[in-house]
Scaffold this active site. Structure first.
Site, PDB file in Angstrom:
ATOM      1  N   ASP A 274     -34.513 -49.072  43.810  1.00  0.00           N
ATOM      2  CA  ASP A 274     -33.322 -49.654  44.413  1.00  0.00           C
ATOM      3  C   ASP A 274     -32.248 -48.572  44.389  1.00  0.00           C
ATOM      4  OD1 ASP A 274     -31.487 -51.372  45.530  1.00  0.00           O
ATOM      5  OD2 ASP A 274     -31.870 -53.005  44.132  1.00  0.00           O
ATOM      6  N   TRP A 275     -31.261 -48.717  45.240  1.00  0.00           N
ATOM      7  CA  TRP A 275     -30.286 -47.646  45.433  1.00  0.00           C
ATOM      8  C   TRP A 275     -29.459 -47.429  44.159  1.00  0.00           C
ATOM      9  CZ3 TRP A 275     -33.481 -48.099  48.950  1.00  0.00           C
ATOM     10  CH2 TRP A 275     -33.446 -47.390  50.156  1.00  0.00           C
TER      11      TRP A 275
END
Length: 885
Positions: A274-275
């Site tokens: 995930d970012w």
């Protein structure tokens, strides 16, 4: 295209899948003009066909390929003509920002119903159709990876991101998510990304919180749907979650990623962070996290090379990650070359936006749930209705049709209920009812309330549009309560007193308390129906189509009725899943606890009859079961409609605790008046098994099982028992960790002894799973949150100010400004310091961040040393002599 209600629309969509891309409208022309600056030229495309091989890369190129180039692009290798691929937010619409960090400004796209609504279709064919439509828009915008579906379970109704997730049930989630992936990936042009792996069930402290969950609960609830998706749909990519699970970040959790996902399930796709989720990149590579996003511009390379020199990481580990990323790039490059019929990819750029919008409307019609319909008030006959009052901003000026956060779609054609009612009635009045951003639970605007009452009292029928404002629920924070704003609740209570012909239309991302449930004549739970939701709901109110949605989550009477409410959202560092398997209907039905509306509930404008069930055990082996059940379903009313038949399994005498029943099969069926169908449902080993922690495997005990078929988890119409003569008895560890509950016992709390017993398998205890090694000496560290350092230190205040200023720089004045500012401020406050490096685009290094951390901790000599490391050529060698903070 007309929706005949019998699946014809889905078939039409499949037949026209290639041809629809050639229609150009004013809207499509506009989006193509906007997209002209984001064409294939932004990616380094391969000039000649080749298969990319990790053996052709040097170490620097390998490290480059397993980290992104920017926020949305993977890294190219120009020397070998290896291109970038573009990733984009989903999951219910394509969000391609005009600039990388833009929150408000994105290219036009179709907003389909969010997962919370889409799941209420209970129809894999409908979900697959959405996946196909999303793929079309990805191709249009030259996007290779769509970040969806969101698959996390709804552990608690106040989860801030619940609108992005399907259900409280893993089986329903797994089936619908698999259909979504098949739709997106059907032609090989676009990769789906199943997220967030795993146990990401809250937004509170999501970057740092440790989810403590026992292995059986983990397997049966929080991993089961991911396992189904891997085995049934094999998504090209998956995304790890931010949080820790049992003491290890998901981005470096070998038990989850290496042992289970790769080892047991055989997944060979690309696992993406995930970012900003990466904590320790070397450990992540070891755990087989392939692609770090966004690109950190080599910020982790010092620590990766240090791990290589210390032999805690090998180049072979890096090769595995790089090889999977290259395989994905190669797959996307091949799909760019030509269609299956030989047409060049350039012919696929155009798209028919009206066609996409029609799909959004058909799907929305399939998703809305009719909760109540007293005295068969609906559908309304247009001939008899002379005047209608639409009350509420959601019904006209500000339709509530999607959630806030990274999934926010720039929809250009949003249809409001007020405008749609004119198709059926000439006299339509309106009152605002409330301010769209009013989230107060203790104050009422009497002036607006009285105006709404006056408008409602003079109308023949009132359509009241209320629910949850966007500002209440969003990615980044959890809801503090399960209630609507006071103004919304007051409108329901007071308008029902002056006009009994009240149709309540609810728009909310997750379920709410409904103390006024008996006041309206009819209630629609729409969740978030997408851009065409207003048109869809008015069609159903006036009988153009019968509602067919079913609840994918239980609606409780009160928030505290959920067993998980005692433990949600935990503390800053830890959330304990003490409720275990008792989530959603598994808890409510096992405890025989009263609910407002049960899982699977939903009304239509007709009546369905179930009859003639026959069950056959066709295979009964220890590791293999096959059961086939048949029954007749008849539309006994006078309206064509769809029924969702649901099959639940109950084990009669288990030696371990099992919820009273669990969903294991379902089907959505369309029938004309008087028509009947012989329904066939198939059950396998997985339908009857549970996870045995002692054996570390799924087993089925030799026992009696009751097959329950009905219209909801509490509306069981047919039952029949079967007996398995072969099977495997539960291990001693399984029996001790989860003993059966005595009859009549209703679990209301989980004490330490009960919770600890679930972890005492072998030598692994709950204490070992929750212990967290100190990253540095006491004080701030890379995982300290910006709000924490800002509360104490001047430098922390400055860092928070810099990040917030950058995050809000793109915001423009407008109706959503207040909401956008709130979500960004909360998001920034809860960012760990390490993410400043990961999102910094190469401006910050970990050496510089560590120097600032040392300074905030008062270690000024160490800070001076680290500043020297960060700003001098000496930096490159520093990793061999000085450890990172």
């Amino acid at each position: 295209m007309t929706d005949h209600g019998d699946g014809t629309c889905a078939a039409d969509c499949a037949r026209q899948e290639d041809s629809i891309r050639t229609g150009t409208t004013a809207s499509s022309a506009k989006s193509e003009t906007l997209a002209s600056t984001y064409t294939r030229s932004e990616r380094t495309t391969a000039a000649t066909p080749l298969t990319y091989s990790v053996e052709h890369l040097n170490l620097s190129e390998k490290l480059k390929i397993i980290s992104g180039k920017s926020l949305w692009l993977s890294a190219p290798v120009p020397r070998l003509q290896i291109p970038s691929i573009r990733l984009s937010d989903g999951p219910h619409g394509v969000r391609k920002p005009v600039q990388d960090f833009s929150l408000q400004r994105a290219y036009p796209a179709t907003c389909f119903p969010t997962a919370a609504a889409l799941a209420c279709s209970w129809d894999p064919a409908t979900v697959k159709e959405v996946g196909r439509a999303l793929r079309s828009e990805c191709v249009h915008y030259d996007i290779q990876v769509l970040l969806g579906p969101g698959m996390n379970l709804k552990r608690h109704p106040c989860g801030g991101r619940n609108f992005e997730y399907f259900s409280e049930d893993p089986y329903l989630t797994g089936k619908l998510a698999s259909a979504y992936i098949h739709g997106v990936e059907g032609t090989g042009q676009v990769a789906a990304c199943a997220k967030h792996f795993a146990v990401n069930n809250q937004e509170s402290h999501r970057f740092v919180v440790n989810a403590v969950v026992d292995e059986r609960t983990l397997r049966e609830l929080y991993l089961r749907h991911f396992e189904m998706v891997v085995k049934e749909a094999s998504p090209s990519t998956m995304m790890c979650a931010y949080n820790k699970v049992n003491g290890q970040y998901c981005s470096e959790n070998e038990h989850l990623s290496k042992n289970i996902l790769r080892g047991e399930w055989g997944y060979d796709g690309v696992l993406i962070s995930d970012w900003g989720a990466v904590n320790d990149r070397a450990a992540g590579i070891k755990a087989q996290l392939d692609l770090e996003m966004p690109g950190s511009h080599g910020a982790h390379n010092r620590e990766i090379r240090k791990a290589l020199s210390e032999e805690t990481l090998t180049e072979a580990d890096i090769d595995k990650c790089a090889r999977r990323v290259l395989a994905l790039v190669d797959k996307m490059r091949e799909s760019d070359e030509e269609e299956s019929d030989g047409r060049r990819s350039s012919t696929r750029q155009k798209i028919s936006w009206p066609f996409q919008h029609d799909i959004a409307k058909r799907v929305a019609t399939d998703c809305a749930v009719l909760l109540t319909n007293r005295d068969d008030f609906l559908p309304l006959d247009p001939v008899d209705v002379k005047s209608v009052a639409v009350i509420g901003e959601f019904g006209k000026n500000f339709p509530r049709y999607q959630g806030m956060g990274s999934s926010h779609v720039n929809a250009e054609w949003v249809r409001a209920a007020y405008d749609e009612v004119f198709r059926f009635c000439e006299k339509v009045d309106f009152s605002r009812g409330y301010d769209v951003d009013d989230d107060r639970v203790d104050r009422i605007d009497e002036e607006m309330l009285q105006e709404a009452i006056q408008v409602a009292s003079s109308a023949q029928v009132v359509i009241l549009c209320v629910g949850l404002p966007e500002i209440i629920e969003s990615e980044g924070f959890d809801r503090p309560h399960m209630t609507m704003p006071a103004q919304h609740s007051a409108l329901v209570k007071e308008i029902s007193k002056v006009n009994k012909n009240l149709v309540l239309v609810l728009s909310n991302g997750s379920v709410i308390e409904m103390p006024w449930v008996n006041e309206p004549k009819a209630i629609f739970e729409c969740f978030l129906l997408g851009e065409a939701g207003g048109a869809a709901i008015v069609d159903m109110i006036f009988g153009i189509q019968s509602p067919s949605g079913r609840l994918s989550e239980t609606i409780s009477i009160k928030q505290e009725d959920h067993l998980s409410d005692k433990y949600f959202p935990g503390t800053r560092d830890t959330v304990e899943y003490r409720e275990g398997l008792d989530v959603g209907y598994r808890y409510f039905d096992s405890a025989k606890k009263e609910v407002r509306f049960p899982f699977g509930h939903g009304l239509t404008y007709t009546t369905f009859e179930y009859s003639g069930m026959n069950v056959q055990v066709l295979e009964d082996e220890t590791r293999s079961k096959y059961v086939e059940l048949t029954f007749n379903l008849t539309n006994a009313g006078d309206v064509s409609a769809k029924e969702v038949v649901q099959c639940y399994i109950h084990q009669v005498n288990p030696s371990v605790y099992r919820p009273i029943h669990e969903l294991k099969a379902f089907e959505k069926i369309y029938l004309h008046p008087g028509e009947f169908k012989k329904v066939i449902l198939k059950l396998t080993f997985d339908s009857f098994s549970f996870y045995d922690v002692g054996f570390g495997d799924w087993i089925v005990e030799p026992d009696a099982f009751e097959i329950r078929v009905g219209a909801s988890s509490r509306d069981i119409r047919l039952t029949e028992k079967i007996n398995f003569k072969t099977g495997q008895m539960a291990s001693e560890d399984a029996r001790k960790s989860y003993p059966p509950k005595p009859n009549g016992v209703i679990l209301s709390d989980v004490d330490d002894d009960t919770f600890n017993r679930r972890f005492l398998v072998g030598s692994t205890s709950r204490a070992e799973r929750t212990s967290e090694p100190s990253l540095v000496e006491p004080g701030f560290n890379r995982n300290s949150l910006l709000k924490e350092v800002a509360a104490i230190t001047t430098l922390g205040k400055f860092l928070k100010w810099v990040v917030l200023k950058g995050a809000t720089a793109d915001l423009k004045p407008g109706p959503s400004l207040k909401r956008d500012e709130k979500i960004l401020e909360i998001a920034v406050q809860n960012l760990p310091l390490r993410t400043m490096v990961l999102f910094g685009g190469g401006v910050l290094s970990f050496e510089l961040m560590d120097a600032m951390i040392a300074s905030m901790n008062g270690f000024y000599l160490k800070a001076l040393w680290l500043f020297l490391v960060a700003f001098t050529p000496f930096r490159r060698k520093a990793w061999t002599s000085k450890p990172a903070l």
